[in-house]
Scaffold this motif. Structure first.
Motif, PDB file in Angstrom:
ATOM      1  N   SER A 178       0.831  -1.203   0.000  1.00  0.00           N
ATOM      2  CA  SER A 178       0.000   0.000   0.000  1.00  0.00           C
ATOM      3  C   SER A 178       0.868   1.257   0.000  1.00  0.00           C
ATOM      4  CB  SER A 178      -0.967  -0.008   1.187  1.00  0.00           C
ATOM      5  OG  SER A 178      -0.265   0.121   2.396  1.00  0.00           O
ATOM      6  N   VAL A 179       2.017   1.213   0.681  1.00  0.00           N
ATOM      7  CA  VAL A 179       2.924   2.367   0.642  1.00  0.00           C
ATOM      8  C   VAL A 179       3.432   2.574  -0.779  1.00  0.00           C
ATOM      9  CG1 VAL A 179       5.144   3.267   1.437  1.00  0.00           C
ATOM     10  CG2 VAL A 179       3.643   2.119   3.042  1.00  0.00           C
ATOM     11  N   GLU A 180       3.800   1.466  -1.440  1.00  0.00           N
ATOM     12  CA  GLU A 180       4.292   1.578  -2.813  1.00  0.00           C
ATOM     13  C   GLU A 180       3.201   2.084  -3.749  1.00  0.00           C
ATOM     14  OE1 GLU A 180       5.808  -2.330  -3.243  1.00  0.00           O
ATOM     15  OE2 GLU A 180       7.757  -1.798  -2.385  1.00  0.00           O
ATOM     16  N   ALA A 181       1.956   1.666  -3.492  1.00  0.00           N
ATOM     17  CA  ALA A 181       0.853   2.118  -4.337  1.00  0.00           C
ATOM     18  C   ALA A 181       0.662   3.629  -4.207  1.00  0.00           C
ATOM     19  CB  ALA A 181      -0.434   1.387  -3.952  1.00  0.00           C
ATOM     20  N   GLU A 182       0.764   4.141  -2.962  1.00  0.00           N
ATOM     21  CA  GLU A 182       0.607   5.583  -2.758  1.00  0.00           C
ATOM     22  C   GLU A 182       1.716   6.349  -3.461  1.00  0.00           C
ATOM     23  OE1 GLU A 182      -1.909   7.048  -1.608  1.00  0.00           O
ATOM     24  OE2 GLU A 182      -2.824   5.169  -0.991  1.00  0.00           O
ATOM     25  N   GLU A 183       2.937   5.823  -3.358  1.00  0.00           N
ATOM     26  CA  GLU A 183       4.071   6.481  -3.998  1.00  0.00           C
ATOM     27  C   GLU A 183       3.844   6.560  -5.510  1.00  0.00           C
ATOM     28  OE1 GLU A 183       7.854   4.369  -4.074  1.00  0.00           O
ATOM     29  OE2 GLU A 183       8.771   6.260  -3.479  1.00  0.00           O
ATOM     30  N   ALA A 184       3.393   5.450  -6.093  1.00  0.00           N
ATOM     31  CA  ALA A 184       3.149   5.419  -7.533  1.00  0.00           C
ATOM     32  C   ALA A 184       2.056   6.414  -7.912  1.00  0.00           C
ATOM     33  CB  ALA A 184       2.743   4.005  -7.960  1.00  0.00           C
ATOM     34  N   ARG A 185       1.027   6.499  -7.068  1.00  0.00           N
ATOM     35  CA  ARG A 185      -0.080   7.415  -7.346  1.00  0.00           C
ATOM     36  C   ARG A 185       0.424   8.859  -7.380  1.00  0.00           C
ATOM     37  NH1 ARG A 185      -5.213   5.345  -5.803  1.00  0.00           N
ATOM     38  NH2 ARG A 185      -4.168   4.206  -4.152  1.00  0.00           N
ATOM     39  N   ILE A 186       1.239   9.226  -6.378  1.00  0.00           N
ATOM     40  CA  ILE A 186       1.755  10.597  -6.328  1.00  0.00           C
ATOM     41  C   ILE A 186       2.677  10.855  -7.513  1.00  0.00           C
ATOM     42  CG2 ILE A 186       3.252  12.159  -5.034  1.00  0.00           C
ATOM     43  CD1 ILE A 186       2.045  10.946  -2.485  1.00  0.00           C
ATOM     44  N   ALA A 187       3.544   9.878  -7.824  1.00  0.00           N
ATOM     45  CA  ALA A 187       4.474  10.040  -8.942  1.00  0.00           C
ATOM     46  C   ALA A 187       3.708  10.237 -10.243  1.00  0.00           C
ATOM     47  CB  ALA A 187       5.384   8.818  -9.044  1.00  0.00           C
ATOM     48  N   ARG A 188       2.613   9.489 -10.404  1.00  0.00           N
ATOM     49  CA  ARG A 188       1.811   9.597 -11.619  1.00  0.00           C
ATOM     50  C   ARG A 188       1.185  10.997 -11.713  1.00  0.00           C
ATOM     51  NH1 ARG A 188      -2.591   6.259 -11.033  1.00  0.00           N
ATOM     52  NH2 ARG A 188      -1.212   4.760 -10.039  1.00  0.00           N
ATOM     53  N   THR A 189       0.646  11.477 -10.601  1.00  0.00           N
ATOM     54  CA  THR A 189       0.030  12.806 -10.606  1.00  0.00           C
ATOM     55  C   THR A 189       1.042  13.866 -11.010  1.00  0.00           C
ATOM     56  OG1 THR A 189      -1.349  12.066  -8.795  1.00  0.00           O
ATOM     57  CG2 THR A 189      -1.332  14.416  -9.245  1.00  0.00           C
ATOM     58  N   LEU A 190       2.271  13.737 -10.476  1.00  0.00           N
ATOM     59  CA  LEU A 190       3.297  14.732 -10.772  1.00  0.00           C
ATOM     60  C   LEU A 190       3.697  14.679 -12.237  1.00  0.00           C
ATOM     61  CD1 LEU A 190       5.549  14.438  -7.648  1.00  0.00           C
ATOM     62  CD2 LEU A 190       3.823  16.140  -8.169  1.00  0.00           C
ATOM     63  N   SER A 191       3.876  13.463 -12.780  1.00  0.00           N
ATOM     64  CA  SER A 191       4.330  13.367 -14.166  1.00  0.00           C
ATOM     65  C   SER A 191       3.243  13.845 -15.107  1.00  0.00           C
ATOM     66  CB  SER A 191       4.733  11.934 -14.493  1.00  0.00           C
ATOM     67  OG  SER A 191       3.613  11.094 -14.403  1.00  0.00           O
ATOM     68  N   GLU A 192       1.965  13.663 -14.725  1.00  0.00           N
ATOM     69  CA  GLU A 192       0.891  14.167 -15.564  1.00  0.00           C
ATOM     70  C   GLU A 192       0.862  15.682 -15.552  1.00  0.00           C
ATOM     71  OE1 GLU A 192      -2.767  12.378 -14.557  1.00  0.00           O
ATOM     72  OE2 GLU A 192      -2.185  10.428 -15.355  1.00  0.00           O
ATOM     73  N   GLU A 193       1.247  16.252 -14.389  1.00  0.00           N
ATOM     74  CA  GLU A 193       1.292  17.704 -14.327  1.00  0.00           C
ATOM     75  C   GLU A 193       2.381  18.235 -15.258  1.00  0.00           C
ATOM     76  OE1 GLU A 193       2.998  19.646 -11.082  1.00  0.00           O
ATOM     77  OE2 GLU A 193       1.504  21.224 -11.008  1.00  0.00           O
ATOM     78  N   ASP A 194       3.494  17.498 -15.308  1.00  0.00           N
ATOM     79  CA  ASP A 194       4.568  17.900 -16.215  1.00  0.00           C
ATOM     80  C   ASP A 194       4.136  17.794 -17.662  1.00  0.00           C
ATOM     81  OD1 ASP A 194       6.228  18.508 -14.244  1.00  0.00           O
ATOM     82  OD2 ASP A 194       7.438  16.688 -14.317  1.00  0.00           O
ATOM     83  N   ALA A 195       3.402  16.715 -17.967  1.00  0.00           N
ATOM     84  CA  ALA A 195       3.005  16.471 -19.352  1.00  0.00           C
ATOM     85  C   ALA A 195       2.070  17.560 -19.844  1.00  0.00           C
ATOM     86  CB  ALA A 195       2.334  15.110 -19.479  1.00  0.00           C
ATOM     87  N   GLY A 196       1.219  18.057 -19.014  1.00  0.00           N
ATOM     88  CA  GLY A 196       0.303  19.117 -19.430  1.00  0.00           C
ATOM     89  C   GLY A 196      -0.783  19.302 -18.393  1.00  0.00           C
ATOM     90  N   PRO A 197      -1.027  20.548 -17.981  1.00  0.00           N
ATOM     91  CA  PRO A 197      -1.982  20.803 -16.913  1.00  0.00           C
ATOM     92  C   PRO A 197      -3.425  20.478 -17.306  1.00  0.00           C
ATOM     93  CG  PRO A 197      -1.144  22.866 -17.839  1.00  0.00           C
ATOM     94  CD  PRO A 197      -0.399  21.748 -18.497  1.00  0.00           C
ATOM     95  N   GLU A 198      -3.683  20.340 -18.634  1.00  0.00           N
ATOM     96  CA  GLU A 198      -5.061  20.105 -19.063  1.00  0.00           C
ATOM     97  C   GLU A 198      -5.501  18.681 -18.773  1.00  0.00           C
ATOM     98  OE1 GLU A 198      -3.655  22.850 -20.944  1.00  0.00           O
ATOM     99  OE2 GLU A 198      -5.175  23.704 -19.621  1.00  0.00           O
ATOM    100  N   ARG A 199      -4.515  17.770 -18.744  1.00  0.00           N
ATOM    101  CA  ARG A 199      -4.898  16.372 -18.574  1.00  0.00           C
ATOM    102  C   ARG A 199      -5.467  16.115 -17.201  1.00  0.00           C
ATOM    103  NH1 ARG A 199      -0.804  11.916 -20.040  1.00  0.00           N
ATOM    104  NH2 ARG A 199      -2.374  10.731 -18.950  1.00  0.00           N
ATOM    105  N   GLN A 200      -6.510  15.329 -17.175  1.00  0.00           N
ATOM    106  CA  GLN A 200      -7.187  15.026 -15.927  1.00  0.00           C
ATOM    107  C   GLN A 200      -6.443  13.888 -15.234  1.00  0.00           C
ATOM    108  OE1 GLN A 200      -9.360  17.157 -15.232  1.00  0.00           O
ATOM    109  NE2 GLN A 200     -10.094  16.267 -13.346  1.00  0.00           N
TER     110      GLN A 200
END
Lengths: 175, 114
Positions: free
Chosen positions: A151-173
């Motif tokens: 579950s700790v690893e899952a949370e880390e992946a979730r946060i990492a994904r959110t951050l990389s999506e922000e880098d890719a473009g703020p429009e993406r949900q």
């Protein structure tokens, strides 16, 4: 990990405007939008904006708290489950806990992302973070088992994904 | 009693239950770190439920927003303080030197599990 370049003047202005809006809303909430306090509120919000820009300047690598906003419903869900879990264990006659430590090496960048991971993991059922030392996150578990680590690893992946999506473009949900 | 009153009664009672459970955890759990679990998680949920229960009794949206703000700040403070207290505990026990790479326990050397 936003843009690699430093903040442009336009970005800085936008950043300051966001902070001001936050403090202005805060004033309205605290005073119940009393009309005779609006003038003081304007002055207080401006002063607070200035102070916050001095204390926490907009860095190019800073993680925006707003970018983590889509994660909030998940936080609420997990904090409710965390509350039920610990309440059940505390009241159970047999006290079903087996406290132990788990050291997690995080891949997240220092700063906001790690703080976010620490806060979320502290909300999860059965885990509490005792701060990070370097890239190591010291996690205290009420019951140390594989599910907790996953579950700790899952949370880390979730946060990492959110951050990389922000880098890719703020429009993406995110999510 | 109106529906709002029933909501208040139910949510606040449940909130009090979680505060009692959190207190039981503080009394019964064996060490400081385990007690922090009870303090942060059960009490946060209890406070959230009490805030939820009080919301229908408030006169306007601004007051509800203020209540939400109180809850948010309390949760943030609890999460931060719990981490700081646990961190200070680790240092006091000498398990982690100041900012060092020292291991929490020898188990760390074996891999992920602690």
């Amino acid at each position: 990990m936003a843009a690699a370049t430093g903040p442009t003047p336009a970005r800085r202005a936008l950043f300051a405007a966001k902070r001001f809006l936050l403090f202005a809303v805060l004033w309205l909430v605290l005073t119940g939008a009393a009309p005779d306090g609006l003038g003081f509120g304007l002055a207080a919000a401006l002063a607070a904006t200035w102070l916050s820009l001095v204390l926490l300047p907009p860095g190019s690598r800073a993680v925006s708290l707003f970018s983590l906003l889509p994660l909030v419903p998940g936080f609420v869900d997990r904090s409710i489950r965390g509350g039920f879990d610990v309440a059940w264990r505390a009241l159970h006659p047999a006290l079903p806990i087996r406290p132990d430590w788990y050291v997690h090496r995080t891949r997240l960048p220092p700063g906001g992302a790690r703080v976010a991971l620490g806060s979320v993991v502290s909300l999860l059922p059965g885990t509490l973070v005792a701060g990070s030392f370097g890239d190591r996150l010291y996690v205290h578990c009420l019951t140390a088992d594989e599910a907790i680590i996953r579950s700790v690893e899952a949370e880390e992946a979730r946060i990492a994904r959110t951050l990389s999506e922000e880098d890719a473009g703020p429009e993406r949900q995110p999510r | 009693m109106t529906i709002a009153d029933w909501v208040t009664l139910a949510a606040c009672s449940l909130g009090v239950f979680f505060f009692i459970a959190g207190t039981a955890g503080i009394l019964r759990f064996p060490d400081a770190y385990s007690r922090l679990h009870a303090l942060t998680k059960a009490d946060n949920l209890g406070l959230g439920l009490i805030a939820l229960g009080l919301a229908p009794q408030l006169p306007d949206g601004w007051s509800i927003a203020k209540l939400a703000l109180v809850w948010l700040l309390a949760v943030l403070a609890a999460a931060t303080v719990a981490q700081l207290a646990a961190r200070a505990g680790l240092r006091l026990e000498g398990r982690v030197a100041h900012g060092s790479e020292a291991a929490v326990s020898d188990r760390e050397a074996r891999g992920q599990r602690g």
